[in-house]
Design an enzyme around this catalytic site. Structure first.
Site, PDB file in Angstrom:
ATOM      1  CG  ASP A  92      40.934  43.196  36.672  1.00  0.00           C
ATOM      2  OD1 ASP A  92      40.975  43.394  35.480  1.00  0.00           O
ATOM      3  OD2 ASP A  92      40.813  41.961  37.050  1.00  0.00           O
ATOM      4  CG  ASP A 271      47.552  40.797  39.904  1.00  0.00           C
ATOM      5  OD1 ASP A 271      46.472  40.744  40.463  1.00  0.00           O
ATOM      6  OD2 ASP A 271      47.502  40.681  38.542  1.00  0.00           O
TER       7      ASP A 271
END
Length: 376
Positions: A92, A271
């Site tokens: 991320d 996720d």
């Protein structure tokens, strides 16, 4: 990075595909365990690989930048070498963490200024700087820096936020194209579609993102306070625009039912911290429903955690034993629950893939959504 479609559900948008990276192949749809600091909490790498059968895990740029620090990771040869995980890693950009630090951050055209949650020190994330950080971490898939607005944002704020995200994306994309990986393999860069809960902004962002022609695309800014049905609507709006020949990653979602509904709407990658976070608190997800392992009803239930054997721990431990561990505050309880929940999520997406290829995904999904939302 390469992506190919193996099958598409004849009655909907669900897809089965294959992503090829420098660290191996990923069969989609796929759930990706979250390893924020280079570690999936309470789970060994060999358990992730052999028992849970994770194909890819996540690391977080914000957290890894602060600890252990980019210098350490570079000297180690990247995160793969540092944590001993030989399969793909996605990072991320830290945009969501900056969003969650609203009291300790300030956004500007330059980037995101923030204070460390560890020691209060001041830092700046720019679109270019985040690319450089992710290059050093060595992720196979890197995410663009974006702003994640709250799910209940007014239109005017969502408009302003989206424009900033797009300007940042132009700069991050330019830096990505100008640089190369440090460790001998290629790294993909996924832009992120934003736009809050406004269909026109979502379409605009999806078109902007699609025009870049990146290796894959992400859908961000959902599951941040908006109603679930609105989230599903936004996924549909975005996936009507995003190219079908590139993987689509829905960020930070969610429950087993959320995952099945997202797959049904054409999402390939997902996720969420829910399997491990909820597991550590005694909530287990199974093929028959949701269990609170502290409930008295499990005290003398000697059947497997999930009778359908969706994880290897189901063959080792009974519900009664796991409840005993939780009531006794044994650390093993949290480990078993985390392993089970992650394995169940991987089982669920694996079954979704199997049914997409078989052509009966819709009927299977309808039945599974009803099952996985039950409270046992």
């Amino acid at each position: 990075m390469d992506f190919k479609l193996d099958a598409t559900d004849p009655r909907g948008a669900a897809r089965a595909g294959e992503i090829t990276t420098g660290h191996g192949k990923i069969l989609t749809p796929v759930f990706m365990p979250v390893g924020t600091l280079g570690s999936v909490k309470g789970v060994h790498q060999h358990e992730l690989r052999d028992d849970i059968k994770a194909q890819i895990i996540l690391g977080n740029t914000y957290h890894l930048y602060l600890r252990p620090g980019i210098e350490i990771l570079e000297r180690a040869g990247g995160l793969h070498k540092f944590n001993g995980w030989e399969r793909p890693i996605l990072t991320d950009s830290g945009g969501f963490q900056v969003f969650s630090l609203s009291a300790n951050r300030k956004l500007s055209e330059e980037g995101a200024y923030f204070r460390s949650h560890i020691d209060g020190s001041k830092h700046l994330f720019t679109p270019e700087g985040v690319v450089d950080i992710e290059r050093t971490i060595g992720a196979d898939i890197m995410m663009a820096l974006d702003e994640c607005p709250p799910g209940d944002s007014e239109y005017s704020y969502a408009r302003k936020s989206l424009d900033l995200t797009h300007r940042w994306l132009k700069r991050g994309w330019k830096r990505y194209k100008e640089t190369e990986g440090k460790y001998g393999y290629s790294q993909a860069y996924f832009p992120i579609v934003q736009g809050c809960t406004y269909p026109d902004l979502r379409r605009e962002s999806a078109n902007f993102v699609a025009e870049l022609g990146a290796d894959g695309n992400a859908i961000g800014g959902l599951a941040v306070g908006e109603p679930t049905e609105v989230m599903y609507d936004m996924i549909e709006v975005v996936n009507e625009v995003l190219p079908t020949d590139k993987p689509r990653y829905l960020m930070g979602v969610g429950t087993p039912a959320n995952i099945l509904e997202a797959i049904d709407r054409g999402v390939d990658m997902m996720d969420c911290v829910m399997p491990t976070r909820n597991g550590r608190n005694g909530m287990l997800f199974t093929s028959e429903g949701i269990m609170n392992m502290r409930n008295k009803k499990w005290a003398d239930d000697f059947t497997p955690i999930d009778p359908n054997g969706t994880s290897y721990v189901d063959h080792c431990y009974s519900r009664a034993y796991l409840r005993h561990l939780f009531i006794s505050q044994e650390l093993l309880a949290m480990q078993i629950a985390s392993i089970h929940n992650l394995a169940f999520y991987l089982w669920l997406t694996g079954e979704a893939r199997r049914h997409i290829i078989a052509g009966d995904f819709k009927a299977w999904k309808t039945d599974m959504v009803e099952r996985v939302t039950r409270r046992l």
